[in-house]
Design an enzyme around this catalytic site. Structure first.
Site, PDB file in Angstrom:
ATOM      1  N   SER A 121      50.607   1.640 -43.013  1.00  0.00           N
ATOM      2  CA  SER A 121      51.550   2.085 -44.041  1.00  0.00           C
ATOM      3  C   SER A 121      52.951   2.194 -43.475  1.00  0.00           C
ATOM      4  O   SER A 121      53.143   2.470 -42.282  1.00  0.00           O
ATOM      5  CB  SER A 121      51.111   3.450 -44.568  1.00  0.00           C
ATOM      6  N   TYR A 146      49.923  11.779 -42.769  1.00  0.00           N
ATOM      7  CA  TYR A 146      49.359  10.481 -43.132  1.00  0.00           C
ATOM      8  C   TYR A 146      49.948   9.366 -42.267  1.00  0.00           C
ATOM      9  O   TYR A 146      49.225   8.538 -41.718  1.00  0.00           O
ATOM     10  CB  TYR A 146      49.645  10.210 -44.609  1.00  0.00           C
ATOM     11  N   LYS A 150      47.962   7.047 -39.497  1.00  0.00           N
ATOM     12  CA  LYS A 150      47.966   5.585 -39.550  1.00  0.00           C
ATOM     13  C   LYS A 150      48.476   4.995 -38.241  1.00  0.00           C
ATOM     14  O   LYS A 150      47.937   4.001 -37.730  1.00  0.00           O
ATOM     15  CB  LYS A 150      48.820   5.103 -40.719  1.00  0.00           C
TER      16      LYS A 150
END
Length: 327
Positions: A121, A146, A150
């Site tokens: 991402s 997040y 990732k």
């Protein structure tokens, strides 16, 4: 060829399953798919012939079922998205890190390395972003759990690839549109919601300013790029295992003008703006993005705002004569 897709019940995963089930292969010069396995907690409406494996990706038995026969290609899309990972740190960590690492290890135990396509991402870049541009040399400095999760898995995948345990590719996805209007864990949901509202002739309160700029990609183009990631040669990537995908850099005004080309100028009057400073900082202050690695390797963006909207809303089957948009 055995192909596995985790997160197969999701927005991108379901479209990828449909594409591969319909095409029967990854590319004309590659062997056909003999077994396509769709993995998720719930997989609805899978095409005929797709093997469905429902279960929690954190469950060791599910991971072992994935690799009970050798995988040739695995697309790992399963994840807890940004907003949900921020609200429930333990859940995000257990899925985005622990389960992902365990799956990588299970795939790495095969006798022959599988091509492992990991959906990373742009969340690996934190805020504030550089003012002038983001490119392949920009240092990832995540400011959300997040994004940090990732990035950790990008590094793990690169290490597994260095050790020739997997043939890994991590593609950093931008904002993928247009997701269905429903409660979820995506803080950037407004990027999709505005398209659905304007297409339906409804008013929309935009939580970022009209000049807020983001990176966009349609789901259809995202699937194109994921399929390409399964076949592109390592040499074409210049030794990089994790990289940015080409994306359209658009302000909200420019995105709305793309909608205008399909639905007429009256949609401009349906939008009012109530900027949320936190959302603007996280999603609306993106500089231009340059992606020479992905460009040279054959990855592509949607082309123009009107084309992005056309693909995002699946308008090809409707009258698009005013736009000249192509699929």
């Amino acid at each position: 060829m055995r192909v596995v897709i985790t997160g197969a019940g999701g927005f991108v995963g379901s479209a990828l399953v449909e594409r591969l089930a319909t095409s029967g292969g990854l590319s004309p010069d590659k062997p056909g798919i003999t077994e396509l396995v769709a993995v998720d907690s719930v997989v609805s409406g899978a095409p005929e012939g797709v093997m469905v494996l429902e279960g929690d990706i954190r469950d060791a038995s599910v991971q072992q079922s994935i690799v009970e026969k050798p995988c040739d290609v695995i697309f790992h899309l399963a994840a807890v998205p940004g907003g949900a990972a921020a609200r429930d740190y333990d859940l995000g960590w257990s899925v985005n890190v622990e389960a992902t690492a365990a799956l990588f290890a299970a795939v790495a135990a095969q006798d022959s390395p599988a091509r492992l396509v990991f959906s990373s991402s742009i969340g690996v870049f934190g805020v504030p972003l550089p003012r002038d541009r983001v490119d392949d040399a920009t240092l990832p400095l995540p400011t959300m759990s997040y994004g940090a999760q990732k990035l950790m898995m990008e590094y793990l995948l690169a290490d597994f690839a260095r050790r020739e345990l997997v043939d890994g590719v991590a593609v950093r996805l931008p904002g993928i549109i247009a997701r269905p209007r429903q409660p979820g864990g995506h803080l950037s949901a407004y990027m999709s919601d505005i398209l659905h509202a304007l297409a339906a002739g409804k008013t929309f309160t935009c939580p970022v300013s009209r000049t807020a700029a983001s990176w966009f990609m349609s789901r259809r183009r995202c699937v194109d790029n994921l399929v390409h990631a399964a076949t592109v040669s390592g040499e074409a990537l210049g030794g990089r295992r994790g990289f940015n995908l080409p994306a359209l850099h658009l302000t909200m005004d420019e995105l709305i003008e793309g909608v205008v080309e399909h639905f007429g100028p009256s949609v401009r009057d349906l939008v009012r703006y109530e900027p949320d400073a936190a959302l603007v900082a996280q999603f609306g202050a993106y500089p231009p993005i340059e992606t020479p690695i992905a460009d040279a390797a054959g990855f592509v963006h949607d082309g123009a705002a009107a084309d992005l909207v056309s693909r995002a809303l699946d308008l090809e089957s409707t009258n698009t004569a005013n736009t000249g948009a192509v699929a």
